[in-house]
Motif scaffolding. Structure first.
Motif, PDB file in Angstrom:
ATOM      1  N   SER A  24       0.825  -1.213   0.000  1.00 22.32           N
ATOM      2  CA  SER A  24       0.000   0.000   0.000  1.00 22.32           C
ATOM      3  C   SER A  24       0.855   1.257   0.000  1.00 22.32           C
ATOM      4  O   SER A  24       0.675   2.159  -0.834  1.00 22.32           O
ATOM      5  CB  SER A  24      -0.928  -0.001   1.222  1.00 22.32           C
ATOM      6  OG  SER A  24      -1.791  -1.114   1.204  1.00 22.32           O
ATOM      7  N   ILE A  25       1.806   1.339   0.938  1.00 24.52           N
ATOM      8  CA  ILE A  25       2.629   2.542   1.042  1.00 24.52           C
ATOM      9  C   ILE A  25       3.565   2.681  -0.154  1.00 24.52           C
ATOM     10  O   ILE A  25       3.812   3.795  -0.641  1.00 24.52           O
ATOM     11  CB  ILE A  25       3.423   2.523   2.355  1.00 24.52           C
ATOM     12  CG1 ILE A  25       2.458   2.527   3.551  1.00 24.52           C
ATOM     13  CG2 ILE A  25       4.373   3.710   2.437  1.00 24.52           C
ATOM     14  CD1 ILE A  25       3.145   2.435   4.896  1.00 24.52           C
ATOM     15  N   GLN A  80       0.203   8.873  -3.001  1.00 25.76           N
ATOM     16  CA  GLN A  80      -0.379   9.738  -1.989  1.00 25.76           C
ATOM     17  C   GLN A  80       0.093   9.389  -0.579  1.00 25.76           C
ATOM     18  O   GLN A  80       0.023  10.205   0.328  1.00 25.76           O
ATOM     19  CB  GLN A  80      -1.907   9.634  -2.072  1.00 25.76           C
ATOM     20  CG  GLN A  80      -2.653  10.734  -1.344  1.00 25.76           C
ATOM     21  CD  GLN A  80      -4.141  10.618  -1.540  1.00 25.76           C
ATOM     22  OE1 GLN A  80      -4.667   9.544  -1.804  1.00 25.76           O
ATOM     23  NE2 GLN A  80      -4.845  11.741  -1.416  1.00 25.76           N
ATOM     24  N   LEU A  81       0.597   8.168  -0.416  1.00 21.82           N
ATOM     25  CA  LEU A  81       1.052   7.701   0.895  1.00 21.82           C
ATOM     26  C   LEU A  81       2.548   7.893   1.105  1.00 21.82           C
ATOM     27  O   LEU A  81       3.081   7.450   2.118  1.00 21.82           O
ATOM     28  CB  LEU A  81       0.689   6.223   1.072  1.00 21.82           C
ATOM     29  CG  LEU A  81      -0.796   5.880   0.958  1.00 21.82           C
ATOM     30  CD1 LEU A  81      -1.019   4.389   1.160  1.00 21.82           C
ATOM     31  CD2 LEU A  81      -1.610   6.682   1.956  1.00 21.82           C
ATOM     32  N   HIS A  82       3.219   8.531   0.150  1.00 25.46           N
ATOM     33  CA  HIS A  82       4.657   8.739   0.277  1.00 25.46           C
ATOM     34  C   HIS A  82       4.925   9.968   1.146  1.00 25.46           C
ATOM     35  O   HIS A  82       5.310  11.039   0.665  1.00 25.46           O
ATOM     36  CB  HIS A  82       5.290   8.904  -1.108  1.00 25.46           C
ATOM     37  CG  HIS A  82       5.220   7.663  -1.930  1.00 25.46           C
ATOM     38  ND1 HIS A  82       5.662   7.596  -3.251  1.00 25.46           N
ATOM     39  CD2 HIS A  82       4.763   6.415  -1.638  1.00 25.46           C
ATOM     40  CE1 HIS A  82       5.475   6.375  -3.728  1.00 25.46           C
ATOM     41  NE2 HIS A  82       4.932   5.645  -2.765  1.00 25.46           N
ATOM     42  N   THR A  83       4.729   9.791   2.442  1.00 28.31           N
ATOM     43  CA  THR A  83       4.967  10.855   3.418  1.00 28.31           C
ATOM     44  C   THR A  83       5.989  10.370   4.438  1.00 28.31           C
ATOM     45  O   THR A  83       6.218   9.150   4.575  1.00 28.31           O
ATOM     46  CB  THR A  83       3.656  11.224   4.138  1.00 28.31           C
ATOM     47  OG1 THR A  83       3.186  10.084   4.878  1.00 28.31           O
ATOM     48  CG2 THR A  83       2.591  11.659   3.139  1.00 28.31           C
ATOM     49  N   ASN A 141       4.497   7.791   6.902  1.00 19.60           N
ATOM     50  CA  ASN A 141       4.236   6.491   6.294  1.00 19.60           C
ATOM     51  C   ASN A 141       5.523   5.741   5.959  1.00 19.60           C
ATOM     52  O   ASN A 141       5.540   4.508   5.947  1.00 19.60           O
ATOM     53  CB  ASN A 141       3.380   6.656   5.038  1.00 19.60           C
ATOM     54  CG  ASN A 141       1.955   7.058   5.355  1.00 19.60           C
ATOM     55  OD1 ASN A 141       1.482   6.851   6.472  1.00 19.60           O
ATOM     56  ND2 ASN A 141       1.274   7.648   4.386  1.00 19.60           N
ATOM     57  N   TYR A 166      -6.003   3.410  10.454  1.00 22.65           N
ATOM     58  CA  TYR A 166      -5.953   4.522   9.518  1.00 22.65           C
ATOM     59  C   TYR A 166      -6.940   4.268   8.372  1.00 22.65           C
ATOM     60  O   TYR A 166      -6.906   3.203   7.749  1.00 22.65           O
ATOM     61  CB  TYR A 166      -4.547   4.684   8.945  1.00 22.65           C
ATOM     62  CG  TYR A 166      -3.557   5.270   9.913  1.00 22.65           C
ATOM     63  CD1 TYR A 166      -3.462   6.638  10.084  1.00 22.65           C
ATOM     64  CD2 TYR A 166      -2.715   4.449  10.653  1.00 22.65           C
ATOM     65  CE1 TYR A 166      -2.545   7.182  10.972  1.00 22.65           C
ATOM     66  CE2 TYR A 166      -1.804   4.980  11.550  1.00 22.65           C
ATOM     67  CZ  TYR A 166      -1.724   6.347  11.699  1.00 22.65           C
ATOM     68  OH  TYR A 166      -0.831   6.883  12.584  1.00 22.65           O
ATOM     69  N   TRP A 188      -6.930   5.360   5.356  1.00 25.52           N
ATOM     70  CA  TRP A 188      -6.298   5.141   4.067  1.00 25.52           C
ATOM     71  C   TRP A 188      -5.857   3.693   3.886  1.00 25.52           C
ATOM     72  O   TRP A 188      -5.788   3.197   2.758  1.00 25.52           O
ATOM     73  CB  TRP A 188      -5.101   6.076   3.881  1.00 25.52           C
ATOM     74  CG  TRP A 188      -4.013   5.985   4.918  1.00 25.52           C
ATOM     75  CD1 TRP A 188      -3.805   6.828   5.950  1.00 25.52           C
ATOM     76  CD2 TRP A 188      -2.968   4.992   5.009  1.00 25.52           C
ATOM     77  NE1 TRP A 188      -2.705   6.440   6.682  1.00 25.52           N
ATOM     78  CE2 TRP A 188      -2.174   5.321   6.126  1.00 25.52           C
ATOM     79  CE3 TRP A 188      -2.633   3.880   4.256  1.00 25.52           C
ATOM     80  CZ2 TRP A 188      -1.076   4.562   6.509  1.00 25.52           C
ATOM     81  CZ3 TRP A 188      -1.531   3.114   4.633  1.00 25.52           C
ATOM     82  CH2 TRP A 188      -0.773   3.455   5.746  1.00 25.52           C
ATOM     83  N   PHE A 189      -5.567   3.006   5.001  1.00 25.87           N
ATOM     84  CA  PHE A 189      -5.175   1.606   4.883  1.00 25.87           C
ATOM     85  C   PHE A 189      -6.377   0.755   4.476  1.00 25.87           C
ATOM     86  O   PHE A 189      -6.262  -0.145   3.635  1.00 25.87           O
ATOM     87  CB  PHE A 189      -4.587   1.117   6.194  1.00 25.87           C
ATOM     88  CG  PHE A 189      -4.092  -0.304   6.142  1.00 25.87           C
ATOM     89  CD1 PHE A 189      -2.960  -0.631   5.426  1.00 25.87           C
ATOM     90  CD2 PHE A 189      -4.770  -1.308   6.803  1.00 25.87           C
ATOM     91  CE1 PHE A 189      -2.505  -1.938   5.364  1.00 25.87           C
ATOM     92  CE2 PHE A 189      -4.325  -2.614   6.751  1.00 25.87           C
ATOM     93  CZ  PHE A 189      -3.192  -2.926   6.037  1.00 25.87           C
ATOM     94  N   SER A 216      -6.897   1.375   0.803  1.00 27.63           N
ATOM     95  CA  SER A 216      -5.908   0.692  -0.044  1.00 27.63           C
ATOM     96  C   SER A 216      -6.159  -0.805  -0.102  1.00 27.63           C
ATOM     97  O   SER A 216      -5.995  -1.432  -1.156  1.00 27.63           O
ATOM     98  CB  SER A 216      -4.500   0.978   0.477  1.00 27.63           C
ATOM     99  OG  SER A 216      -4.318   0.434   1.786  1.00 27.63           O
TER     100      SER A 216
END
Length: 351
Positions: free
Chosen positions: A70-71, A76-79, A82, A320, A322-323, A326
């Motif tokens: 997912s990451i 969008q999750l490339h923070t 994360n 989360y 977003w998880f 995903s």
């Protein structure tokens, strides 16, 4: 005539006894004279334990692998946050993919089939995986501390490059400590890895190193996490009170309820993090005697710590939104194979 019959009967009984011994007594490596005796544990309790632990291993691998995909896949999750969760998931994946299966094999079958070199490498691999998981937890706590206490400067203080560098340093420290552990415990050298008989791999943990492990992997990380999350919780409560003071009145009851919900959620997250970490590491920290990998104490304490790798993705990922989004894209609809899937908006339905 009678003596001949008795002799033949005695010889037959001796042959039967020898035949039964050949069946019941097995060796890890029958072609080697110095081979250890093989003890296969096949009782109902061991079969049930094998099934349960295998399910735990599969669950750990599946959930952490899902988190890594997912990451890694969705841009969008490339923070920075994360990326730290990704580091934690990699460490926990290694535990579920390699450490757990080896321990299951040793639990069911007393023989070590992986050779002398692997007997020396396995403690290093084990140490790197476990310490990588723990120090990822610390980095996550530091990241959340900066985000809560200094939100305006968070984007400048915490960047992708700095986060990657901190991850590399954390894993390097874990690898260095594992090599130091092996060096000072000279019985783990390849020439001395198999002790007693061929097919045995015993890890002796000296009392001094047991104390060091407790300090580095329990006391220090737990203290850091406790202090950081205590500050986070205090700041969150102060911010929630400020919001409630501003949003007083009948027309702003919804905002006040949201702030109270955020405060309760922060308290709940703090409780889960601390409880799981303490529950997994307290038994190991209370062991005051020199133990070996063959002891029941070692097996029980090790598996309690391994369970932490199963709980981490639940705490830091499943809660989360977003998880969950995903997972829906990856498993339910299989839309991850769409060329533009990496740019899907995972937050549109949740925020």
């Amino acid at each position: 005539m009678i003596g001949s019959v008795l002799t033949d009967r005695l010889a037959s009984e001796m042959n039967n006894t020898a035949y039964e011994q050949n069946i019941t007594v097995q060796y890890c490596f029958p072609s080697i004279n110095s081979s250890c005796r093989k003890e296969v544990r096949t009782g109902p309790a061991y079969i049930f334990l094998f099934i349960v632990l295998s399910c735990v291993s599969v669950f750990t691998v599946f959930l952490n692998l899902l988190l890594i995909i997912s990451i890694s896949h969705f841009k969008q999750l490339h923070t920075p946050t994360n990326l730290l969760i990704l580091s934690l998931a990699v460490a926990d994946l290694l535990v579920g993919l390699f450490i757990m299966p080896v321990n299951i094999m040793m639990l069911i079958d007393s023989c070590w089939y992986l050779g002398k070199i692997m007997c020396s490498i396995y403690p290093i691999f084990n140490g790197v995986s476990m310490s990588g998981s723990i120090y990822s937890l610390i980095l996550i706590a530091v990241d959340r501390f900066i985000a809560v206490t200094d939100p305006l400067l968070y984007s400048t203080r915490v960047t992708i490059c700095k986060t990657v560098l901190s991850i590399i340093l954390g894993w390097s420290f874990s690898l260095l400590y594992a090599f130091i552990f092996v060096y000072f415990n000279d019985h783990l050298l390849p020439s001395q890895a198999l002790t007693g008989c061929y097919g045995e791999c015993v890890i002796y943990v000296k009392y001094s190193w047991l104390v060091v492990n407790v300090a580095l992997f329990f006391l220090a990380p737990c203290s850091v996490i406790l202090v950081l999350y205590s500050v986070i919780f205090t700041v969150a409560r102060r911010q929630a009170k400020a919001i409630r003071a501003v949003t007083k009145g009948l027309s702003n009851k919804h905002e006040a309820q949201v702030s109270r919900f955020s405060e309760a959620k922060a308290a709940k997250t703090l409780g889960i993090v601390i409880f799981v970490h303490l529950a997994c590491w307290v038994p190991y920290s209370l062991s005051v005697e020199k133990i070996t990998s063959l002891s029941v104490v070692w097996t029980v304490f090790a598996w309690i710590i391994y369970m932490n790798s199963s709980m981490n993705p639940l705490i830091y990922a499943i809660f989360y939104p977003w998880f969950r989004a995903s997972v829906k894209y990856i498993i339910t609809s299989c839309r991850i194979f769409v060329p533009s899937s990496s740019r899907f908006n995972l937050f549109q339905e949740h925020f």
